[in-house]
Design a protein around this motif. Sequence first.
Motif, PDB file in Angstrom:
ATOM      1  N   SER A   1       0.829  -1.202   0.000  1.00 41.60           N
ATOM      2  CA  SER A   1       0.000   0.000   0.000  1.00 41.60           C
ATOM      3  C   SER A   1       0.864   1.253   0.000  1.00 41.60           C
ATOM      4  O   SER A   1       1.913   1.298   0.643  1.00 41.60           O
ATOM      5  N   PRO A   2       0.401   2.314  -0.691  1.00 41.96           N
ATOM      6  CA  PRO A   2       1.105   3.601  -0.606  1.00 41.96           C
ATOM      7  C   PRO A   2       0.869   4.284   0.736  1.00 41.96           C
ATOM      8  O   PRO A   2       1.535   5.247   1.067  1.00 41.96           O
ATOM      9  N   VAL A   3      -0.088   3.777   1.532  1.00 40.98           N
ATOM     10  CA  VAL A   3      -0.387   4.345   2.845  1.00 40.98           C
ATOM     11  C   VAL A   3       0.410   3.567   3.880  1.00 40.98           C
ATOM     12  O   VAL A   3       0.157   2.389   4.114  1.00 40.98           O
ATOM     13  N   VAL A   4       1.399   4.221   4.476  1.00 36.71           N
ATOM     14  CA  VAL A   4       2.309   3.512   5.372  1.00 36.71           C
ATOM     15  C   VAL A   4       2.138   3.876   6.843  1.00 36.71           C
ATOM     16  O   VAL A   4       2.658   3.191   7.709  1.00 36.71           O
ATOM     17  N   ARG A   5       1.410   4.946   7.136  1.00 38.80           N
ATOM     18  CA  ARG A   5       1.188   5.325   8.535  1.00 38.80           C
ATOM     19  C   ARG A   5      -0.040   4.605   9.071  1.00 38.80           C
ATOM     20  O   ARG A   5      -0.953   4.271   8.323  1.00 38.80           O
TER      21      ARG A   5
ATOM     22  N   GLN B   1       0.152   8.736  -0.004  1.00 38.40           N
ATOM     23  CA  GLN B   1       0.172   9.066   1.424  1.00 38.40           C
ATOM     24  C   GLN B   1      -0.289  10.498   1.666  1.00 38.40           C
ATOM     25  O   GLN B   1      -1.095  10.761   2.555  1.00 38.40           O
ATOM     26  N   TYR B   2       0.200  11.427   0.844  1.00 37.49           N
ATOM     27  CA  TYR B   2      -0.199  12.837   0.986  1.00 37.49           C
ATOM     28  C   TYR B   2      -1.712  12.982   0.832  1.00 37.49           C
ATOM     29  O   TYR B   2      -2.378  13.634   1.647  1.00 37.49           O
ATOM     30  N   LEU B   3      -2.282  12.383  -0.227  1.00 36.96           N
ATOM     31  CA  LEU B   3      -3.708  12.537  -0.474  1.00 36.96           C
ATOM     32  C   LEU B   3      -4.534  11.871   0.619  1.00 36.96           C
ATOM     33  O   LEU B   3      -5.540  12.425   1.064  1.00 36.96           O
TER      34      LEU B   3
ATOM     35  N   GLU C   1     -13.919  16.809  10.669  1.00 41.79           N
ATOM     36  CA  GLU C   1     -15.076  17.491  11.269  1.00 41.79           C
ATOM     37  C   GLU C   1     -16.359  16.671  11.153  1.00 41.79           C
ATOM     38  O   GLU C   1     -17.323  16.917  11.865  1.00 41.79           O
ATOM     39  N   PHE C   2     -16.365  15.648  10.258  1.00 41.42           N
ATOM     40  CA  PHE C   2     -17.550  14.820  10.081  1.00 41.42           C
ATOM     41  C   PHE C   2     -17.432  13.493  10.845  1.00 41.42           C
ATOM     42  O   PHE C   2     -18.265  12.615  10.707  1.00 41.42           O
ATOM     43  N   GLY C   3     -16.372  13.332  11.641  1.00 43.39           N
ATOM     44  CA  GLY C   3     -16.170  12.107  12.403  1.00 43.39           C
ATOM     45  C   GLY C   3     -15.774  10.944  11.507  1.00 43.39           C
ATOM     46  O   GLY C   3     -16.400   9.886  11.531  1.00 43.39           O
ATOM     47  N   ILE C   4     -14.732  11.124  10.724  1.00 41.97           N
ATOM     48  CA  ILE C   4     -14.321  10.117   9.753  1.00 41.97           C
ATOM     49  C   ILE C   4     -13.722   8.881  10.435  1.00 41.97           C
ATOM     50  O   ILE C   4     -13.006   8.990  11.432  1.00 41.97           O
ATOM     51  N   THR C   5     -14.041   7.715   9.894  1.00 42.29           N
ATOM     52  CA  THR C   5     -13.425   6.465  10.306  1.00 42.29           C
ATOM     53  C   THR C   5     -12.459   6.058   9.208  1.00 42.29           C
ATOM     54  O   THR C   5     -12.814   6.079   8.025  1.00 42.29           O
ATOM     55  N   VAL C   6     -11.245   5.682   9.585  1.00 35.57           N
ATOM     56  CA  VAL C   6     -10.181   5.416   8.609  1.00 35.57           C
ATOM     57  C   VAL C   6      -9.838   3.946   8.613  1.00 35.57           C
ATOM     58  O   VAL C   6      -9.643   3.334   9.653  1.00 35.57           O
ATOM     59  N   HIS C   7      -9.751   3.371   7.399  1.00 35.35           N
ATOM     60  CA  HIS C   7      -9.299   1.990   7.212  1.00 35.35           C
ATOM     61  C   HIS C   7      -8.102   2.042   6.265  1.00 35.35           C
ATOM     62  O   HIS C   7      -8.280   2.183   5.059  1.00 35.35           O
ATOM     63  N   ALA C   8      -6.906   1.970   6.803  1.00 38.81           N
ATOM     64  CA  ALA C   8      -5.691   2.049   5.999  1.00 38.81           C
ATOM     65  C   ALA C   8      -5.080   0.667   5.819  1.00 38.81           C
ATOM     66  O   ALA C   8      -5.211  -0.188   6.674  1.00 38.81           O
ATOM     67  N   GLY C   9      -4.379   0.523   4.684  1.00 40.26           N
ATOM     68  CA  GLY C   9      -3.633  -0.696   4.398  1.00 40.26           C
ATOM     69  C   GLY C   9      -4.493  -1.875   4.484  1.00 40.26           C
ATOM     70  O   GLY C   9      -4.386  -2.958   4.319  1.00 40.26           O
TER      71      GLY C   9
END
Length: 196
Positions: free
Chosen positions: A14-18, A176-178, A188-196
């Motif tokens: 994945s380009p998302v590493v954090r 990663q930047y995007l 502000e909308f209470g986002i839930t993040v699913h990375a990698g």
Amino acid sequence: MVDAASPQGPAFESPVVRSYPASADGDLTLADASAATKWLVRASPDGPTAERMGTAFGSSNRTPGGALVLGSRPGEWIIVGSPGEVAAAVADLDGLDAEEFMTALDWTHSRAMFRVTGAEAARMLEKVCGIDWGDHMTPDGAVLSASVALTTCDLARNDIDDTRSYLIFCDRSFGQYLFDALIDAGNEFGITVHAG
């Protein structure tokens, strides 16, 4: 000859590493969908490949095998799905008119892809992209190119179970930047993040 069934080379990373917190209080989600198989097909906008793709510029369609075909530009289509779905869609291109110049390129490793889903998805995207996200301009199935957080992207509205949802594609080097910029826009909308 198109061979989408051949091995894709090195394992996908994945380009998302954090890492990110996995919970929030809203229904808005951002998911890294970069591992989905992605192919780019280019040909004449009115030739046999265009007819086989069956998807006009600015719109999207599902193949009988389940792949999502996006008409990203005149004579250009992005095919997205599981490896088998995309392989079947690309294999259908073999044997078309030899007079037409057509290219099919595996984009899986070179393009990041994110999915934003939820009732507030359009409001979130309004913060980072100057497109009218109203249903009259970008209905379900719409495909467009735009700058998102100053990054050139292809976007597709692809609702899930009547819930507003968008696919966002960019060059892998900006992934990663995007992803971080989209998180910032969705906080502000209470986002839930699913990375990698």
